[in-house]
Design a protein around this motif. Structure first.
Motif, short mmCIF file in Angstrom:
data_model
loop_
_atom_site.label_atom_id
_atom_site.label_comp_id
_atom_site.label_asym_id
_atom_site.label_seq_id
_atom_site.Cartn_x
_atom_site.Cartn_y
_atom_site.Cartn_z
N TYR A 20 36.53 59.89 -21.75
CA TYR A 20 35.11 60.03 -22.08
C TYR A 20 34.49 58.72 -22.56
O TYR A 20 33.29 58.50 -22.36
N THR A 21 35.25 57.83 -23.15
CA THR A 21 34.69 56.54 -23.54
C THR A 21 34.54 55.63 -22.32
O THR A 21 33.51 54.98 -22.15
N ARG A 22 35.53 55.64 -21.46
CA ARG A 22 35.49 54.76 -20.27
C ARG A 22 34.42 55.19 -19.27
O ARG A 22 33.66 54.36 -18.78
N VAL A 57 24.77 63.34 -28.77
CA VAL A 57 25.76 64.26 -28.21
C VAL A 57 27.14 63.93 -28.77
O VAL A 57 27.57 62.77 -28.78
N TYR A 58 27.85 64.95 -29.24
CA TYR A 58 29.20 64.79 -29.76
C TYR A 58 30.18 65.62 -28.95
O TYR A 58 29.86 66.72 -28.50
N LEU A 59 31.38 65.10 -28.81
CA LEU A 59 32.53 65.85 -28.32
C LEU A 59 33.55 65.87 -29.44
O LEU A 59 33.79 64.85 -30.09
N GLU A 60 34.14 67.02 -29.67
CA GLU A 60 35.13 67.21 -30.72
C GLU A 60 36.45 67.51 -30.01
O GLU A 60 36.55 68.51 -29.29
N LEU A 61 37.44 66.64 -30.17
CA LEU A 61 38.71 66.78 -29.45
C LEU A 61 39.78 67.37 -30.36
O LEU A 61 40.11 66.80 -31.40
N ARG A 113 44.63 67.22 -36.36
CA ARG A 113 43.81 66.02 -36.19
C ARG A 113 42.69 66.34 -35.22
O ARG A 113 42.94 66.85 -34.12
N VAL A 114 41.46 66.04 -35.64
CA VAL A 114 40.29 66.24 -34.79
C VAL A 114 39.60 64.90 -34.62
O VAL A 114 39.32 64.21 -35.61
N VAL A 115 39.33 64.52 -33.38
CA VAL A 115 38.64 63.27 -33.07
C VAL A 115 37.23 63.61 -32.60
O VAL A 115 37.06 64.42 -31.68
N PHE A 116 36.24 63.01 -33.24
CA PHE A 116 34.84 63.19 -32.85
C PHE A 116 34.40 61.97 -32.04
O PHE A 116 34.55 60.84 -32.49
N LEU A 117 33.85 62.22 -30.87
CA LEU A 117 33.28 61.17 -30.04
C LEU A 117 31.77 61.37 -30.00
O LEU A 117 31.28 62.50 -30.02
N TRP A 149 21.01 70.50 -30.88
CA TRP A 149 22.34 70.46 -30.29
C TRP A 149 23.29 69.75 -31.23
O TRP A 149 22.94 68.73 -31.83
N SER A 150 24.52 70.23 -31.35
CA SER A 150 25.50 69.61 -32.22
C SER A 150 26.65 69.01 -31.42
O SER A 150 26.75 67.80 -31.30
N HIS A 151 27.53 69.86 -30.84
CA HIS A 151 28.69 69.31 -30.15
C HIS A 151 29.35 70.34 -29.26
O HIS A 151 29.02 71.51 -29.31
N VAL A 152 30.28 69.86 -28.47
CA VAL A 152 31.19 70.71 -27.70
C VAL A 152 32.59 70.40 -28.18
O VAL A 152 32.97 69.22 -28.29
N GLY A 153 33.37 71.42 -28.50
CA GLY A 153 34.76 71.24 -28.89
C GLY A 153 35.65 71.41 -27.67
O GLY A 153 35.53 72.40 -26.96
N LEU A 154 36.51 70.44 -27.42
CA LEU A 154 37.43 70.49 -26.28
C LEU A 154 38.87 70.51 -26.76
O LEU A 154 39.25 69.70 -27.62
N ASN A 155 39.66 71.40 -26.22
CA ASN A 155 41.10 71.38 -26.44
C ASN A 155 41.71 70.40 -25.45
O ASN A 155 41.32 70.39 -24.27
#
Length: 147
Positions: A26-28, A53-57, A44-48, A9-15
């Protein structure tokens, strides 16, 4: 039949319309932390990250295609929801103290899995997020009935 190529598994990209607000959500509530920020050509892309597990914003000013509802959209090709496990759904909701918009539940699924309970909430952009407790896999013998 050949063995599948090894993949993980790598990540999910969210708009999202507001990266900071989505990152805070997602942090809180789910323990993610900022892992990387990439800026190129005005994007600008923010990786959490949380564990593996990663989320890509991705920032967007586009309107939502589907309104948030219940456990998520049933449209093919659309993610129905993201999901997280907690030890206790009621404790999670008590900690949230009404600050999370509930789209469905909490519901008990004891008829299927004893102790399985789920609530669905929405993130700042309407992505449905399932929060559940008590899910367990079926045994190999039980799964064989569906072969």
């Amino acid at each position: 039949m050949t063995a599948p190529i090894e993949a993980r598994w790598s990540h999910v990209g969210l708009n999202c319309t507001d990266q900071r607000r989505t990152e805070e959500f997602y942090t809180r509530w789910f323990g993610f932390r900022r892992a990387r920020v990439v800026e190129a050509d005005g994007v600008r892309v923010v990786f959490l990250r949380r564990g593996d597990v990663y989320l890509e914003l991705f920032a967007t000013d586009a309107a939502a295609l589907l309104p948030p509802a219940n456990d998520g959209p049933a449209n093919p090709g659309a993610a129905r929801h993201l999901a997280f496990q907690v030890a206790d759904v009621d404790a999670f909701l008590a900690q949230a103290d009404g600050q999370l918009p509930v789209s469905l539940g909490p519901l008990s699924f004891d008829a299927f899995i004893p102790g399985w309970k789920t609530v669905w909430v929405t993130d700042p952009d309407g992505m449905v997020v399932e929060v559940s407790q008590g899910y367990t896999d079926q045994s190999e013998e039980e799964l064989a009935r569906y072969a």
